[in-house]
Design a protein around this motif. Sequence first.
Motif: not given
Length: 266
Positions: A214-230
């Motif tokens: 999440r911190r990496l995504a926040a540092r990018a100019a434009t970003a999305q974050f996604l988790e894939i379970g399991g």
Amino acid sequence: MSRPVRIEVEAAGHLGHVFASRRPAGAEAAAPAVVLLHGIGASHRYLRRLHGLLADSVDTFSIDLPGFGATPTPEHTLTVAEQATYLLGALEQLGVLEFVVVGHSMGTQFAVEAALQQPQRIPHVVLMGPVVNDQRPTVAQQALALGRDCLFFESPSSNALVFTDYLRCGPGWYLKNLRIMMDYRLEERIGAVSAPVLVLRGANDPVAPVDWCRRLAARAATAQFLEIGGTGHVVQHNRAVEVAGSILAFAGIAADESEAPRGFTA
């Protein structure tokens, strides 16, 4: 999908292997291509499932970077920037001038560096299980996280692929590249990437924990974050269907973006 074609490509004074799946002549064009980059000690082999799924929709290329897989070991340890230069040159020789770059683990460092060197060629960047977590910056901490991942969160097939590639890589070359990986400050470099970035992790991944991603995504100019379970660190092997759909949707390549997996957050 037919078996990818292995092509030996020399670029920037180094030799690597490109595994290419191009859509048949007459198929509906889907640009840009997707390029997959392995992590430290690994090769294209643990990207095969993802490669095959992506190749149904778009030209797909997996790279064995110089010194990894079955490629010859370079005379000196290549920096992240040098590996990125090789990647860009090799793909240019093959006529792949625009592509979505997808890196796993240390491959996320190569992906970011390529996007910084030639941003006009890379419209989207996908970082799967990115390293190195800046709150666990020592080799011992990284080794402990990797050990936990292998013991508790990986499948037998992903462990087999990773460990046999580590053996092929050899301890000497692995340790030389480990120092390169540990010294690269992804959190400092990502902010200069102009392309949209997708930071993706397996929900159980101890190597790339959620706060770091999440911190990496926040540092990018434009970003999305996604988790894939399991799943853990080798998310692209253990959850290839979900990862492929996420990449295609993020890059705008999916035929029906309304079917993108849930979990995207700003």
